[in-house]
Design a protein around this motif. Structure first.
Motif, PDB file in Angstrom:
ATOM      1  N   PRO A   1       0.812  -1.223   0.000  1.00 33.33           N
ATOM      2  CA  PRO A   1       0.000   0.000   0.000  1.00 33.33           C
ATOM      3  C   PRO A   1       0.843   1.271   0.000  1.00 33.33           C
ATOM      4  CG  PRO A   1      -0.822  -1.574   1.613  1.00 33.33           C
ATOM      5  CD  PRO A   1       0.500  -2.092   1.144  1.00 33.33           C
ATOM      6  N   LYS A   2       0.435   2.198  -0.828  1.00 34.34           N
ATOM      7  CA  LYS A   2       1.078   3.511  -0.876  1.00 34.34           C
ATOM      8  C   LYS A   2       0.146   4.587  -0.297  1.00 34.34           C
ATOM      9  CE  LYS A   2       4.893   2.489  -3.343  1.00 34.34           C
ATOM     10  NZ  LYS A   2       4.686   1.054  -3.564  1.00 34.34           N
ATOM     11  N   SER A   3      -1.103   4.253  -0.081  1.00 31.49           N
ATOM     12  CA  SER A   3      -2.080   5.203   0.454  1.00 31.49           C
ATOM     13  C   SER A   3      -2.917   4.499   1.519  1.00 31.49           C
ATOM     14  CB  SER A   3      -3.001   5.716  -0.655  1.00 31.49           C
ATOM     15  OG  SER A   3      -3.855   4.683  -1.125  1.00 31.49           O
ATOM     16  N   TRP A   4      -3.663   5.297   2.292  1.00 34.04           N
ATOM     17  CA  TRP A   4      -4.500   4.713   3.334  1.00 34.04           C
ATOM     18  C   TRP A   4      -5.609   3.857   2.724  1.00 34.04           C
ATOM     19  CZ3 TRP A   4      -4.138   3.246   7.995  1.00 34.04           C
ATOM     20  CH2 TRP A   4      -5.282   2.903   8.732  1.00 34.04           C
ATOM     21  N   ASP A   5      -6.211   4.315   1.642  1.00 37.31           N
ATOM     22  CA  ASP A   5      -7.272   3.530   1.000  1.00 37.31           C
ATOM     23  C   ASP A   5      -6.741   2.182   0.522  1.00 37.31           C
ATOM     24  OD1 ASP A   5      -9.132   5.502   1.452  1.00 37.31           O
ATOM     25  OD2 ASP A   5      -9.007   6.360  -0.568  1.00 37.31           O
ATOM     26  N   GLU A   6      -5.526   2.163  -0.002  1.00 33.38           N
ATOM     27  CA  GLU A   6      -4.933   0.896  -0.452  1.00 33.38           C
ATOM     28  C   GLU A   6      -4.663  -0.023   0.734  1.00 33.38           C
ATOM     29  OE1 GLU A   6      -1.462   1.847  -2.717  1.00 33.38           O
ATOM     30  OE2 GLU A   6      -2.594   2.671  -4.413  1.00 33.38           O
ATOM     31  N   LEU A   7      -4.272   0.547   1.880  1.00 31.72           N
ATOM     32  CA  LEU A   7      -4.065  -0.273   3.070  1.00 31.72           C
ATOM     33  C   LEU A   7      -5.373  -0.904   3.527  1.00 31.72           C
ATOM     34  CD1 LEU A   7      -1.852   0.485   6.122  1.00 31.72           C
ATOM     35  CD2 LEU A   7      -4.225  -0.185   6.487  1.00 31.72           C
ATOM     36  N   VAL A   8      -6.441  -0.119   3.541  1.00 35.18           N
ATOM     37  CA  VAL A   8      -7.751  -0.646   3.952  1.00 35.18           C
ATOM     38  C   VAL A   8      -8.194  -1.763   3.016  1.00 35.18           C
ATOM     39  CG1 VAL A   8     -10.199  -0.077   4.175  1.00 35.18           C
ATOM     40  CG2 VAL A   8      -8.464   1.488   5.091  1.00 35.18           C
TER      41      VAL A   8
ATOM     42  N   ALA B   1     -12.333 -14.595   9.243  1.00 33.85           N
ATOM     43  CA  ALA B   1     -12.910 -13.455   9.953  1.00 33.85           C
ATOM     44  C   ALA B   1     -12.212 -13.179  11.277  1.00 33.85           C
ATOM     45  CB  ALA B   1     -14.399 -13.700  10.198  1.00 33.85           C
ATOM     46  N   ASP B   2     -11.533 -14.181  11.846  1.00 29.83           N
ATOM     47  CA  ASP B   2     -10.848 -13.977  13.119  1.00 29.83           C
ATOM     48  C   ASP B   2      -9.455 -13.389  12.935  1.00 29.83           C
ATOM     49  OD1 ASP B   2      -9.890 -16.299  11.915  1.00 29.83           O
ATOM     50  OD2 ASP B   2      -9.403 -17.249  13.836  1.00 29.83           O
ATOM     51  N   VAL B   3      -9.069 -13.095  11.694  1.00 28.47           N
ATOM     52  CA  VAL B   3      -7.772 -12.489  11.398  1.00 28.47           C
ATOM     53  C   VAL B   3      -7.928 -10.977  11.356  1.00 28.47           C
ATOM     54  CG1 VAL B   3      -5.966 -12.238   9.649  1.00 28.47           C
ATOM     55  CG2 VAL B   3      -6.921 -14.498  10.139  1.00 28.47           C
ATOM     56  N   ASP B   4      -7.026 -10.263  12.011  1.00 28.27           N
ATOM     57  CA  ASP B   4      -7.015  -8.807  11.932  1.00 28.27           C
ATOM     58  C   ASP B   4      -6.251  -8.399  10.680  1.00 28.27           C
ATOM     59  OD1 ASP B   4      -8.370  -8.494  14.354  1.00 28.27           O
ATOM     60  OD2 ASP B   4      -6.521  -8.537  15.513  1.00 28.27           O
ATOM     61  N   GLY B   5      -6.933  -7.710   9.766  1.00 27.20           N
ATOM     62  CA  GLY B   5      -6.243  -7.253   8.563  1.00 27.20           C
ATOM     63  C   GLY B   5      -5.178  -6.231   8.901  1.00 27.20           C
ATOM     64  N   PHE B   6      -5.555  -5.253   9.740  1.00 26.25           N
ATOM     65  CA  PHE B   6      -4.610  -4.305  10.318  1.00 26.25           C
ATOM     66  C   PHE B   6      -4.964  -4.216  11.796  1.00 26.25           C
ATOM     67  CE2 PHE B   6      -2.775  -0.400  11.722  1.00 26.25           C
ATOM     68  CZ  PHE B   6      -1.622  -0.232  10.956  1.00 26.25           C
ATOM     69  N   ALA B   7      -4.061  -4.618  12.662  1.00 20.30           N
ATOM     70  CA  ALA B   7      -4.396  -4.783  14.072  1.00 20.30           C
ATOM     71  C   ALA B   7      -4.516  -3.452  14.807  1.00 20.30           C
ATOM     72  CB  ALA B   7      -3.349  -5.654  14.755  1.00 20.30           C
ATOM     73  N   PHE B   8      -5.565  -3.347  15.602  1.00 20.95           N
ATOM     74  CA  PHE B   8      -5.798  -2.211  16.488  1.00 20.95           C
ATOM     75  C   PHE B   8      -4.982  -2.407  17.757  1.00 20.95           C
ATOM     76  CE2 PHE B   8      -8.144  -0.476  20.150  1.00 20.95           C
ATOM     77  CZ  PHE B   8      -8.346   0.832  19.761  1.00 20.95           C
ATOM     78  N   ASN B   9      -4.207  -1.398  18.143  1.00 22.89           N
ATOM     79  CA  ASN B   9      -3.440  -1.433  19.389  1.00 22.89           C
ATOM     80  C   ASN B   9      -4.147  -0.545  20.398  1.00 22.89           C
ATOM     81  OD1 ASN B   9      -1.622  -1.066  21.498  1.00 22.89           O
ATOM     82  ND2 ASN B   9       0.172  -1.034  20.177  1.00 22.89           N
ATOM     83  N   GLY B  10      -4.708  -1.152  21.434  1.00 23.44           N
ATOM     84  CA  GLY B  10      -5.389  -0.392  22.475  1.00 23.44           C
ATOM     85  C   GLY B  10      -4.759  -0.585  23.832  1.00 23.44           C
ATOM     86  N   GLY B  11      -3.527  -1.107  23.856  1.00 21.89           N
ATOM     87  CA  GLY B  11      -2.861  -1.424  25.110  1.00 21.89           C
ATOM     88  C   GLY B  11      -1.918  -0.339  25.588  1.00 21.89           C
TER      89      GLY B  11
ATOM     90  N   ALA C   1       8.042  -8.240   5.890  1.00 19.36           N
ATOM     91  CA  ALA C   1       8.637  -7.004   5.366  1.00 19.36           C
ATOM     92  C   ALA C   1       7.911  -5.815   5.988  1.00 19.36           C
ATOM     93  CB  ALA C   1       8.544  -6.952   3.844  1.00 19.36           C
ATOM     94  N   PHE C   2       8.476  -4.619   5.786  1.00 24.75           N
ATOM     95  CA  PHE C   2       7.918  -3.387   6.329  1.00 24.75           C
ATOM     96  C   PHE C   2       7.633  -2.385   5.217  1.00 24.75           C
ATOM     97  CE2 PHE C   2      10.234  -5.053   9.988  1.00 24.75           C
ATOM     98  CZ  PHE C   2       9.415  -4.732  11.058  1.00 24.75           C
ATOM     99  N   PHE C   3       6.659  -1.516   5.459  1.00 31.00           N
ATOM    100  CA  PHE C   3       6.464  -0.333   4.614  1.00 31.00           C
ATOM    101  C   PHE C   3       6.029   0.823   5.513  1.00 31.00           C
ATOM    102  CE2 PHE C   3       2.329  -2.537   4.451  1.00 31.00           C
ATOM    103  CZ  PHE C   3       1.411  -1.523   4.726  1.00 31.00           C
ATOM    104  N   PRO C   4       6.303   2.072   5.113  1.00 30.30           N
ATOM    105  CA  PRO C   4       5.893   3.214   5.937  1.00 30.30           C
ATOM    106  C   PRO C   4       4.374   3.285   6.057  1.00 30.30           C
ATOM    107  CG  PRO C   4       7.518   3.875   4.281  1.00 30.30           C
ATOM    108  CD  PRO C   4       7.068   2.486   3.922  1.00 30.30           C
ATOM    109  N   LEU C   5       3.888   3.669   7.222  1.00 27.42           N
ATOM    110  CA  LEU C   5       2.451   3.819   7.429  1.00 27.42           C
ATOM    111  C   LEU C   5       1.937   4.977   6.581  1.00 27.42           C
ATOM    112  CD1 LEU C   5      -0.128   3.065   9.089  1.00 27.42           C
ATOM    113  CD2 LEU C   5       0.567   4.855  10.704  1.00 27.42           C
ATOM    114  N   PRO C   6       0.994   4.721   5.676  1.00 27.80           N
ATOM    115  CA  PRO C   6       0.466   5.834   4.869  1.00 27.80           C
ATOM    116  C   PRO C   6      -0.413   6.749   5.715  1.00 27.80           C
ATOM    117  CG  PRO C   6       0.017   3.678   3.858  1.00 27.80           C
ATOM    118  CD  PRO C   6       0.427   3.425   5.269  1.00 27.80           C
ATOM    119  N   ALA C   7      -0.308   8.026   5.483  1.00 33.02           N
ATOM    120  CA  ALA C   7      -1.194   8.980   6.140  1.00 33.02           C
ATOM    121  C   ALA C   7      -2.493   9.077   5.353  1.00 33.02           C
ATOM    122  CB  ALA C   7      -0.533  10.354   6.205  1.00 33.02           C
TER     123      ALA C   7
END
Length: 444
Positions: free
Chosen positions: A184-191, A203-213, A312-318
Motif C-alpha cells: 500500500p502507498k495510500s491509506w485507501d490501499e491499506l484498507v 474473519a478472526d484475522v485482523d487485517g490491520f491490528a488495532f493497538n489499544g494497550g 517485510a515493512f512499509f511506511p504507514l500511509p497517512a
C-alpha cells in the motif's frame, strides 16, 4: 514529587540526524574498543575494578541475538575493567512497577536501559544519576545533540542514547504475494489490502491490528500527527490539551475506525504490541505498526516458520497523503540513582554507547543507529529505509514527567477510544472528557 524544568528539543529536529552525510560501518570490531571510546584501558582500570560486580537491567524479553550481544558486551567490559556484570531482563509489562519499587526502596540496578520518554518521569523521582560528564565525550561527542532532548533536564544529562526508535507497518509478505496484493502507498490501499486478507484468511484475522494497550499512542499518535494534531502544548507554565481540536479528532476517528470498520476484532481492544506480535506469529494478523525488534520474537513464537522474506515493512500511509510521522522514540542507557558504583557504571555506559557497540545494539536489536554516518547509510536500505524515513518526520509525546501516568497508568486515550468503540460515548464527548483528564494529569 520533585518537578524539573525540561529542556526539550523540538521533535522535527530529528531530521537533523538523518541529514548528516557519509557512510559508516556498523560491523563490530574484532578487537577491544579503542581509547577514543572513552573506556578505561584494562591496564588502568582492571586492577581498580577487579572483583567488582555491576548490576545491569535490560528491558523486554531476551532473544538469541540480544543475548549474544549482551554476552559479548559484558565480556569486553570485563576485559577492559576487570568487573563482572549481573544482567537481568525486565519484561516490558512490568517495567513501571519494577522501576517504582526500585525508586522507593532497594533492589535497583547500577545501570539500566530506559525508554527516552521515560527519562523525565524517573528523573523527577530522583531515580537517575546525571551522566553529563560522559554524554558528549569521546565517541559520544558525535551523537547529535538533538537526540538528548528528553534526557537533558536543568542542564544535566540523565541518559545517553543507545538506539533510536521509529515504527513502520510489518506485514506478511508471503500473504501479499499469495493474494496478489501490492504494497500500500495510500491509506485507501491499506484498507483494501486489510479487507482482502480478512476475506481470504478468515474473519478472526485482523487485517490491520488495532493497538489499544500500553503502547497504543504509538499508533494513535501517528494518525493524529498526520492530520496536524497534537496531544497537548505548553503555554507558559501550563499544559493545554488539544484532544478536542479538529485535527486530533480526525486522527482519533481513523484510529477507532480500525475496529468500527471491521479491520480489527472488537474482542481485542486492550491488546498491545506484544499481544499483537504473538497473534501475528500465529497467522492471526496481516499487518500492524511496530519495529524491527519484533522480528526475533516472531521467529521464536512461530517456531521458526515466520522469518526472512515472509516478512517485510512499509511506511504507514497517512490518510491525508504521504507517509505518517512516527513516534520520536528510542532507548537510552542510564545510571540508577541509588547506585554505589557510579564510576564503574559510567565506564559501562561509555563502552555500550561507543560507536562500535551502539551500532551493534541498533543493528542487532532492530533499532536505528544514533551515530549520523551509520544512520544516513540506511536511507536506501530495503529493510531499514522505511524506519529511517519515518524517523525523519518523527514527533514526540508531551515532554512532561506525568505523561507516563496519562499514557499507561490512567490510559486516558485508550479508555476514550474504548468508550467510543463500545458505544458508551460519542467521539466528541469522549475526547472532551479525555482532554480534561489529560490537562489535570500533566499540570499536577
Amino acid at each position: 514529587m520533585k518537578i524539573a524544568k525540561i529542556t526539550a528539543a523540538t521533535a522535527t529536529t530529528a531530521a537533523l540526524a538523518l541529514g548528516l552525510a557519509a557512510c559508516g560501518s556498523s560491523e563490530p570490531a574484532q578487537t577491544a574498543a579503542p581509547a577514543a571510546s572513552g573506556s578505561a584501558a584494562a591496564s588502568e582500570a582492571g586492577p581498580k575494578y577487579a572483583g567488582k560486580t555491576l548490576s545491569v537491567w535490560r528491558l523486554g524479553d531476551s532473544n538469541p541475538a540480544a543475548a549474544k550481544y549482551m554476552e559479548e558486551l559484558n565480556a569486553e567490559f570485563k576485559k577492559q575493567t576487570g568487573a563482572d556484570v549481573k544482567l537481568e531482563w525486565i519484561p516490558w509489562p512490568t517495567v513501571n512497577d519494577k522501576f517504582a519499587a526500585a525508586a522507593t526502596g532497594t533492589g535497583g540496578p547500577d545501570v539500566t536501559e530506559i525508554g527516552n520518554d521515560q527519562v523525565p518521569l524517573w528523573q523527577s523521582q530522583d531515580a537517575l544519576t546525571p551522566v553529563t560528564d560522559i554524554a558528549q565525550a569521546g565517541d559520544q561527542s558525535a551523537i547529535p545533540k538533538n537526540l538528548f532532548g528528553l534526557e537533558t533536564i536543568d542542564n544535566e544529562v540523565y541518559g545517553v542514547p543507545w538506539g533510536a526508535g521509529a515504527r513502520a507497518v510489518l506485514y506478511r509478505a508471503d500473504w501479499f504475494k499469495e493474494l496478489k496484493i501490492e504494497v500500500p502507498k495510500s491509506w485507501d490501499e491499506l484498507v483494501t489490502a486489510a479487507k482482502k486478507i480478512q476475506k481470504e484468511k478468515g474473519a478472526d484475522v485482523d487485517g490491520f491490528a488495532f493497538n489499544g494497550g500500553s503502547d497504543a499512542n504509538h499508533l494513535l499518535g501517528a494518525f493524529a500527527w498526520s492530520e496536524g494534531g497534537e496531544y497537548a502544548v505548553k503555554e507558559g507554565d501550563k499544559w493545554v490539551g488539544k484532544l478536542t481540536d479538529p485535527a486530533f479528532a480526525k486522527g482519533f476517528e481513523t484510529y477507532t475506525g480500525l475496529v468500527k470498520d471491521g479491520l480489527s476484532g472488537k474482542a481485542r481492544l486492550t491488546q498491545n504490541t506484544v499481544d499483537i506480535r504473538k497473534r501475528f506469529a500465529n497467522d492471526k494478523v496481516g499487518m500492524y505498526l511496530t519495529a524491527g525488534w519484533d522480528l526475533p520474537g516472531i521467529e521464536e513464537d512461530s517456531k521458526g516458520k515466520l522469518k526472512g522474506d515472509k516478512l517485510a515493512f512499509f511506511p504507514l500511509p497517512a490518510k491525508t497523503g504521504g507517509e505518517a510521522p512516527s513516534f520520536f522514540g528510542g532507548n537510552d542507557i542510564a545510571l540508577w540513582g541509588s547506585t554505589q558504583q557510579a564510576d564503574l557504571g559510567k565506564e559501562y555506559i561509555k563502552l555500550a554507547t561507543s560507536k562500535t557497540w551502539a551500532d551493534r545494539y541498533a543493528k542487532e536489536g532492530g533499532l536505528l543507529p544514533i551515530y549520523p554516518d551509520s544512520l544516513a547509510a540506511l536511507n536506501e536500505d530495503p529493510a531499514q529505509g522505511p524506519f529511517a524515513r519515518a524517523f525523519a518526520k518523527a514527533k514526540a509525546f508531551p515532554a512532561d514527567p506525568n505523561w507516563t501516568e496519562a499514557n499507561e497508568t490512567k490510559a486516558v486515550l485508550q479508555n476514550a477510544a474504548r468508550a467510543v468503540i463500545e458505544g458508551k460515548k460519542d467521539a466528541a464527548t469522549a475526547l472532551g472528557d479525555a482532554n480534561k483528564e489529560l490537562e489535570e494529569i500533566l499540570n499536577q
